[in-house]
Write a protein that holds these residues in place. Structure first.
Motif, PDB file in Angstrom:
ATOM      1  N   PRO A  35      19.508 -53.686   1.556  1.00 31.64           N
ATOM      2  CA  PRO A  35      18.618 -53.276   2.663  1.00 31.64           C
ATOM      3  C   PRO A  35      18.555 -51.759   2.846  1.00 31.64           C
ATOM      4  O   PRO A  35      17.476 -51.203   3.077  1.00 31.64           O
ATOM      5  N   GLN A  36      19.714 -51.102   2.743  1.00 30.97           N
ATOM      6  CA  GLN A  36      19.734 -49.640   2.880  1.00 30.97           C
ATOM      7  C   GLN A  36      18.975 -48.975   1.732  1.00 30.97           C
ATOM      8  O   GLN A  36      18.263 -47.984   1.933  1.00 30.97           O
ATOM      9  N   ALA A  37      19.131 -49.514   0.525  1.00 29.65           N
ATOM     10  CA  ALA A  37      18.442 -48.942  -0.634  1.00 29.65           C
ATOM     11  C   ALA A  37      16.933 -49.099  -0.494  1.00 29.65           C
ATOM     12  O   ALA A  37      16.163 -48.171  -0.778  1.00 29.65           O
ATOM     13  N   ARG A  38      16.492 -50.260  -0.055  1.00 30.98           N
ATOM     14  CA  ARG A  38      15.059 -50.498   0.134  1.00 30.98           C
ATOM     15  C   ARG A  38      14.506 -49.541   1.189  1.00 30.98           C
ATOM     16  O   ARG A  38      13.419 -48.961   1.018  1.00 30.98           O
ATOM     17  N   ALA A  39      15.236 -49.346   2.280  1.00 30.77           N
ATOM     18  CA  ALA A  39      14.787 -48.444   3.342  1.00 30.77           C
ATOM     19  C   ALA A  39      14.696 -47.005   2.840  1.00 30.77           C
ATOM     20  O   ALA A  39      13.753 -46.274   3.186  1.00 30.77           O
ATOM     21  N   HIS A  40      15.653 -46.612   2.010  1.00 32.62           N
ATOM     22  CA  HIS A  40      15.632 -45.243   1.490  1.00 32.62           C
ATOM     23  C   HIS A  40      14.472 -45.064   0.508  1.00 32.62           C
ATOM     24  O   HIS A  40      13.818 -44.014   0.503  1.00 32.62           O
ATOM     25  N   LEU A  41      14.209 -46.071  -0.296  1.00 37.31           N
ATOM     26  CA  LEU A  41      13.061 -46.029  -1.212  1.00 37.31           C
ATOM     27  C   LEU A  41      11.769 -45.815  -0.431  1.00 37.31           C
ATOM     28  O   LEU A  41      10.934 -44.977  -0.794  1.00 37.31           O
ATOM     29  N   MET A  42      11.606 -46.554   0.657  1.00 35.15           N
ATOM     30  CA  MET A  42      10.404 -46.436   1.475  1.00 35.15           C
ATOM     31  C   MET A  42      10.325 -45.060   2.136  1.00 35.15           C
ATOM     32  O   MET A  42       9.251 -44.451   2.209  1.00 35.15           O
ATOM     33  N   LYS A  43      11.450 -44.547   2.594  1.00 34.76           N
ATOM     34  CA  LYS A  43      11.469 -43.252   3.270  1.00 34.76           C
ATOM     35  C   LYS A  43      11.063 -42.121   2.324  1.00 34.76           C
ATOM     36  O   LYS A  43      10.244 -41.267   2.679  1.00 34.76           O
ATOM     37  N   VAL A  44      11.616 -42.135   1.121  1.00 32.67           N
ATOM     38  CA  VAL A  44      11.367 -41.033   0.186  1.00 32.67           C
ATOM     39  C   VAL A  44       9.979 -41.115  -0.425  1.00 32.67           C
ATOM     40  O   VAL A  44       9.279 -40.106  -0.570  1.00 32.67           O
ATOM     41  N   THR A  45       9.560 -42.318  -0.813  1.00 28.58           N
ATOM     42  CA  THR A  45       8.282 -42.480  -1.515  1.00 28.58           C
ATOM     43  C   THR A  45       7.104 -42.735  -0.586  1.00 28.58           C
ATOM     44  O   THR A  45       5.957 -42.695  -1.032  1.00 28.58           O
ATOM     45  N   ALA A  50       5.574 -53.846   1.778  1.00 33.13           N
ATOM     46  CA  ALA A  50       4.989 -54.682   0.725  1.00 33.13           C
ATOM     47  C   ALA A  50       4.975 -53.950  -0.610  1.00 33.13           C
ATOM     48  O   ALA A  50       5.258 -54.542  -1.666  1.00 33.13           O
ATOM     49  N   GLN A  51       4.643 -52.670  -0.588  1.00 32.54           N
ATOM     50  CA  GLN A  51       4.627 -51.888  -1.826  1.00 32.54           C
ATOM     51  C   GLN A  51       6.029 -51.769  -2.421  1.00 32.54           C
ATOM     52  O   GLN A  51       6.207 -51.862  -3.634  1.00 32.54           O
ATOM     53  N   ALA A  52       7.018 -51.567  -1.559  1.00 33.37           N
ATOM     54  CA  ALA A  52       8.401 -51.466  -2.037  1.00 33.37           C
ATOM     55  C   ALA A  52       8.851 -52.770  -2.674  1.00 33.37           C
ATOM     56  O   ALA A  52       9.488 -52.778  -3.736  1.00 33.37           O
ATOM     57  N   ASP A  53       8.485 -53.879  -2.055  1.00 34.04           N
ATOM     58  CA  ASP A  53       8.894 -55.174  -2.597  1.00 34.04           C
ATOM     59  C   ASP A  53       8.231 -55.449  -3.945  1.00 34.04           C
ATOM     60  O   ASP A  53       8.851 -55.996  -4.862  1.00 34.04           O
ATOM     61  N   LEU A  54       6.961 -55.083  -4.079  1.00 35.61           N
ATOM     62  CA  LEU A  54       6.279 -55.236  -5.369  1.00 35.61           C
ATOM     63  C   LEU A  54       6.927 -54.359  -6.435  1.00 35.61           C
ATOM     64  O   LEU A  54       7.126 -54.784  -7.577  1.00 35.61           O
ATOM     65  N   HIS A  55       7.258 -53.151  -6.060  1.00 37.71           N
ATOM     66  CA  HIS A  55       7.906 -52.226  -6.993  1.00 37.71           C
ATOM     67  C   HIS A  55       9.246 -52.787  -7.459  1.00 37.71           C
ATOM     68  O   HIS A  55       9.549 -52.783  -8.659  1.00 37.71           O
ATOM     69  N   ILE A  56      10.045 -53.289  -6.538  1.00 37.91           N
ATOM     70  CA  ILE A  56      11.360 -53.827  -6.883  1.00 37.91           C
ATOM     71  C   ILE A  56      11.211 -55.064  -7.766  1.00 37.91           C
ATOM     72  O   ILE A  56      11.914 -55.221  -8.771  1.00 37.91           O
ATOM     73  N   ARG A  66      20.514 -61.183  -9.263  1.00 36.53           N
ATOM     74  CA  ARG A  66      19.326 -62.027  -9.355  1.00 36.53           C
ATOM     75  C   ARG A  66      18.212 -61.410  -8.515  1.00 36.53           C
ATOM     76  O   ARG A  66      18.466 -60.820  -7.464  1.00 36.53           O
ATOM     77  N   GLN A  67      16.993 -61.636  -8.950  1.00 36.54           N
ATOM     78  CA  GLN A  67      15.871 -61.088  -8.213  1.00 36.54           C
ATOM     79  C   GLN A  67      15.834 -61.647  -6.802  1.00 36.54           C
ATOM     80  O   GLN A  67      15.358 -60.993  -5.872  1.00 36.54           O
ATOM     81  N   SER A  68      16.337 -62.875  -6.599  1.00 38.98           N
ATOM     82  CA  SER A  68      16.291 -63.469  -5.275  1.00 38.98           C
ATOM     83  C   SER A  68      17.046 -62.634  -4.264  1.00 38.98           C
ATOM     84  O   SER A  68      16.792 -62.716  -3.062  1.00 38.98           O
ATOM     85  N   GLY A  69      17.972 -61.814  -4.731  1.00 40.70           N
ATOM     86  CA  GLY A  69      18.723 -60.951  -3.836  1.00 40.70           C
ATOM     87  C   GLY A  69      17.890 -59.809  -3.295  1.00 40.70           C
ATOM     88  O   GLY A  69      18.275 -59.174  -2.320  1.00 40.70           O
ATOM     89  N   VAL A  70      16.762 -59.513  -3.897  1.00 38.73           N
ATOM     90  CA  VAL A  70      15.913 -58.432  -3.400  1.00 38.73           C
ATOM     91  C   VAL A  70      15.371 -58.817  -2.042  1.00 38.73           C
ATOM     92  O   VAL A  70      15.513 -58.102  -1.080  1.00 38.73           O
ATOM     93  N   SER A  71      14.740 -59.939  -1.967  1.00 40.39           N
ATOM     94  CA  SER A  71      14.268 -60.547  -0.720  1.00 40.39           C
ATOM     95  C   SER A  71      13.188 -61.547  -1.075  1.00 40.39           C
ATOM     96  O   SER A  71      12.543 -61.462  -2.117  1.00 40.39           O
ATOM     97  N   ALA A  92       7.181 -63.174  -2.967  1.00 38.74           N
ATOM     98  CA  ALA A  92       5.884 -63.531  -2.399  1.00 38.74           C
ATOM     99  C   ALA A  92       4.840 -62.464  -2.691  1.00 38.74           C
ATOM    100  O   ALA A  92       3.694 -62.760  -3.041  1.00 38.74           O
ATOM    101  N   ALA A  93       5.265 -61.207  -2.574  1.00 38.13           N
ATOM    102  CA  ALA A  93       4.331 -60.105  -2.843  1.00 38.13           C
ATOM    103  C   ALA A  93       3.912 -60.075  -4.299  1.00 38.13           C
ATOM    104  O   ALA A  93       2.760 -59.833  -4.634  1.00 38.13           O
ATOM    105  N   ARG A  94       4.866 -60.347  -5.179  1.00 38.83           N
ATOM    106  CA  ARG A  94       4.566 -60.323  -6.616  1.00 38.83           C
ATOM    107  C   ARG A  94       3.559 -61.416  -6.973  1.00 38.83           C
ATOM    108  O   ARG A  94       2.636 -61.196  -7.753  1.00 38.83           O
TER     109      ARG A  94
END
Length: 258
Positions: free
Chosen positions: A162-172, A177-183, A243-248, A253-255
């Motif tokens: 969760p922290q990594a996803r939030a930091h990705l969104m903050k910097v980029t 939804a875009q972050a989830d597709l990217h991951i 596993r990808q399921s750990g992303v969220s 769903a976004a993919r």
């Protein structure tokens, strides 16, 4: 009278021996030094030849910005650092930090001890599917937060997704939804590349005189990865790879809807 400082390359595991030999620590430079010339007990930590700012064949335009950059599981924990002697690794990473102005090349942050944010060296690779060769083409300076995003699979294992996803969104400035597709896309690419037993090309380092310990052969690397992950996760030998399921659930769903 100013103290003459002769900088030393002292691996962390040898710091007590260096201190006993008369070495002193500079907290600002974060480096050991000999207070005067001719200290025989410290000669073994005398730096080798300088590493050039641009390594031979390095492409510093490769892999700019912040993105999830998953290393194939066949190469986990057999990276550059594991192949380079600690003394050479310290020389190498210092060059990487210095040329980046001691700032993260993805977000611009500097080291912050109170925030537990450090600077770390990360490898950028190119992959030749035809020859199955994975070539080191750049070393980049990243802060702890950006490095955690980059190794998102490892972040999952450590409970930091969760922290990594939030930091990705903050910097980029990605949306959720875009972050989830990217991951999700990064995990798709990782799965495809993990089916290949890559041959590592580290000639970018050997060309400047860095001696490499040979990594485990390709067939043994997956086992190294699983055993190391089990240790990191505090699990038994049956612990699997991320596993990808750990992303969220949102990523899947976004993919599928993209």
């Amino acid at each position: 009278m100013a103290v003459e400082r002769i900088w030393l390359d002292v691996p962390f595991a040898e710091k007590n021996a260096a201190k006993a030999g008369g070495a002193r620590w500079d907290g600002t430079a974060r480096r050991w030094y000999a207070p005067r010339a001719g200290m025989a007990d410290l000669e073994r930590w005398t730096p080798g030849a300088d590493i050039p700012e641009l390594l031979p064949g390095e492409d510093r335009s490769l892999g700019g910005g912040l993105f999830v950059d998953l290393v194939p599981s066949s190469c986990w924990f057999t990276n550059v650092r594991s192949c380079v002697a600690q003394k050479d690794w310290d020389r190498l990473r210092r060059t990487i930090y210095d040329r980046a102005g001691n700032r993260c090349e993805a977000c611009g942050a500097g080291q912050d001890r109170e925030a537990k944010r450090w600077l770390e060296a990360h490898e950028r690779w190119t992959y030749d599917d035809a020859t199955q060769v994975q070539t080191l083409k750049r070393l980049i300076c990243l802060c702890t937060d950006c490095h955690t995003v980059t190794h998102f699979g490892f972040a999952q294992i450590r409970g930091l997704a969760p922290q990594a996803r939030a930091h990705l969104m903050k910097v980029t400035r990605m949306t959720g939804a875009q972050a989830d597709l990217h991951i999700a896309s990064a995990f798709d690419l990782w799965q495809a590349r993990s089916r290949i037993a890559w041959t590592l090309d580290l000639s970018m380092l050997t060309a400047v005189g860095i001696t490499l310990a040979p990594p485990p052969d390709a067939a043994a690397r997956a086992d190294v990865a699983r055993r190391t992950l089990a240790d990191e996760a505090g699990a038994g030998p049956s612990s699997g790879l991320p596993r990808q399921s750990g992303v969220s659930a949102r990523a899947e769903a976004a993919r599928r809807s993209g």
